[in-house]
Scaffold this active site. Structure first.
Site, short mmCIF file in Angstrom:
data_model
loop_
_atom_site.label_atom_id
_atom_site.label_comp_id
_atom_site.label_asym_id
_atom_site.label_seq_id
_atom_site.Cartn_x
_atom_site.Cartn_y
_atom_site.Cartn_z
N THR A 9 11.40 -18.08 -27.10
CA THR A 9 11.14 -17.20 -25.68
C THR A 9 12.75 -17.45 -25.30
O THR A 9 13.35 -16.54 -24.63
CB THR A 9 10.16 -17.36 -24.85
N LYS A 38 9.64 -13.82 -22.99
CA LYS A 38 10.09 -14.39 -21.90
C LYS A 38 9.75 -13.45 -20.74
O LYS A 38 10.14 -12.17 -21.01
CB LYS A 38 11.50 -14.72 -21.81
N GLN A 48 -4.81 13.88 -2.43
CA GLN A 48 -5.04 14.65 -3.74
C GLN A 48 -4.08 15.80 -3.75
O GLN A 48 -3.24 16.16 -4.93
CB GLN A 48 -6.44 15.00 -4.16
N HIS A 77 -5.06 3.39 5.88
CA HIS A 77 -5.67 3.84 7.13
C HIS A 77 -5.06 3.30 8.40
O HIS A 77 -4.66 2.42 8.41
CB HIS A 77 -7.21 3.84 7.08
N ARG A 128 -3.84 13.93 11.54
CA ARG A 128 -3.82 12.61 11.22
C ARG A 128 -2.53 11.90 10.87
O ARG A 128 -1.92 12.34 10.20
CB ARG A 128 -5.13 12.11 9.98
O1 LIG Z 1 -6.75 12.31 1.76
C1 LIG Z 1 -7.83 11.98 1.53
N1 LIG Z 1 -8.59 11.91 0.36
C2 LIG Z 1 -9.76 11.43 0.07
O2 LIG Z 1 -10.32 11.45 -1.06
C3 LIG Z 1 -10.18 10.81 1.39
N2 LIG Z 1 -11.31 10.02 1.51
N3 LIG Z 1 -11.31 9.70 2.60
N4 LIG Z 1 -10.16 10.01 3.39
C4 LIG Z 1 -9.56 10.44 2.48
N5 LIG Z 1 -8.34 11.24 2.63
#
Ligand SMILES: O=c1[nH]c(=O)c2nn[nH]c2[nH]1
Length: 293
Positions: A57, A10, A226, A254, A176
């Protein structure tokens, strides 16, 4: 033909439970959406129209409410293990139970500057998710998650020094907007029994993971999604010894600059940018899993 994969149950079992403190009159509420999928000697219900092996279920739904009445449903990791344990121990032919629990936010309202005893509000679409598998003869595998936690920082994020070639148009930036919807997960060590699960403070781990995520998001002078997410994983692993791996999947939502210089030379780019165009798509998507050395 032959059956290659079979599990059933379920989904979207909605559950609410209130705890009422008789002395203080303070109520605590929890709301969850539960999914149960069972595995076992159920092939003949598919291949031979043999319903004798089917724990309906609906029975799974009724069981969820009964066990929610008889057991704590917080932490959701523990309730998932209670459910899984029930199904593999009650039905000899059921050998594994997959339980997913989504826990929704009911945050206590502050009224007249004080926490209200029985009023709450939904502060955002953020959810806490648990995915568990209780497998006979193996134990309980539990993965905890935070999802849909939307965050934004208006500076403190850069992205430069990335590979450039004849396909690269993206300009480098030292300042940014960074916005993402946190999807974070942590895989616990395999628990050998329900008793072992009951000893773990999953709520403290969830709080730590959430606090670390938001703290690093805000404070890190981010060189990229990352680099920032790796720091989050590293700190959560250090903070929660019983966790074996931490993972993130972060969309990069973005916000584009808008060049207004065509209108009387209006400056709105680079350090003069204050008006931006939030983009719903496309979005970056950055994923990682970090494990102990
Ligand atoms: O933080 C980011 N990692 C990326 O791999 C990436 N590619 N374009 N902008 C980005 N900004």
């Amino acid at each position: 033909s032959q059956l290659g994969y079979a599990r059933y149950g379920k989904d979207n079992v909605r559950l609410y439970k209130v705890e009422k403190d008789a002395k203080t009159g303070v109520h605590t509420v929890i709301e969850q959406t539960v999914r149960i999928l069972l595995e076992g000697d159920i092939e003949t219900s598919y291949t031979k129209a043999d319903n004798s092996v089917v724990v309906a279920t609906d029975t799974q739904k009724q069981t969820t409410y009964i066990l929610a009445k008889q057991h704590p449903i917080s932490p959701p990791e523990q309730f998932a293990a209670v459910l899984g344990d029930h199904f593999i121990n009650t039905y000899p032919h059921i050998h594994a139970a997959h339980v997913k629990i989504i826990q929704h936010r009911w945050t206590r309202l502050s009224v007249d500057g004080k926490p209200h005893p029985h009023s709450f509000y939904r502060d955002g679409e953020e959810i806490r998710v648990v995915e568990s598998v209780t497998r006979e003869g193996e134990g309980v595998s539990i993965r905890s998650k935070i999802e849909k936690l939307l965050v934004l920082k208006s500076t403190g994020s850069a992205f430069h020094g990335f590979h450039r070639d004849e396909y690269t148009r993206l300009p480098e930036t030292w300042d940014r907007i960074l916005s993402t919807e946190i999807e974070a997960g942590w895989q616990w060590k395999l628990f050998k029994s329900l008793e072992e699960v009951k000893k773990v403070d999953f709520n403290a781990a969830w709080q730590a993971a959430r606090d670390i995520t938001l703290d690093i998001f805000a404070k890190d002078d981010s060189a990229s999604v990352q680099a920032t997410m790796y720091k989050m994983c590293d700190e959560i692993l250090a903070a929660v010894p019983l966790v074996e791996a931490v993972d993130y999947a972060l969309p990069n939502k973005h916000y584009f600059e808008i060049d207004l210089s065509w209108h009387k030379g209006l400056k709105n780019t680079g350090k003069d940018a204050t008006v931006f165009a939030p983009q719903s798509d496309p979005n970056g998507l950055i994923q990682c899993t970090v494990v102990r050395k």
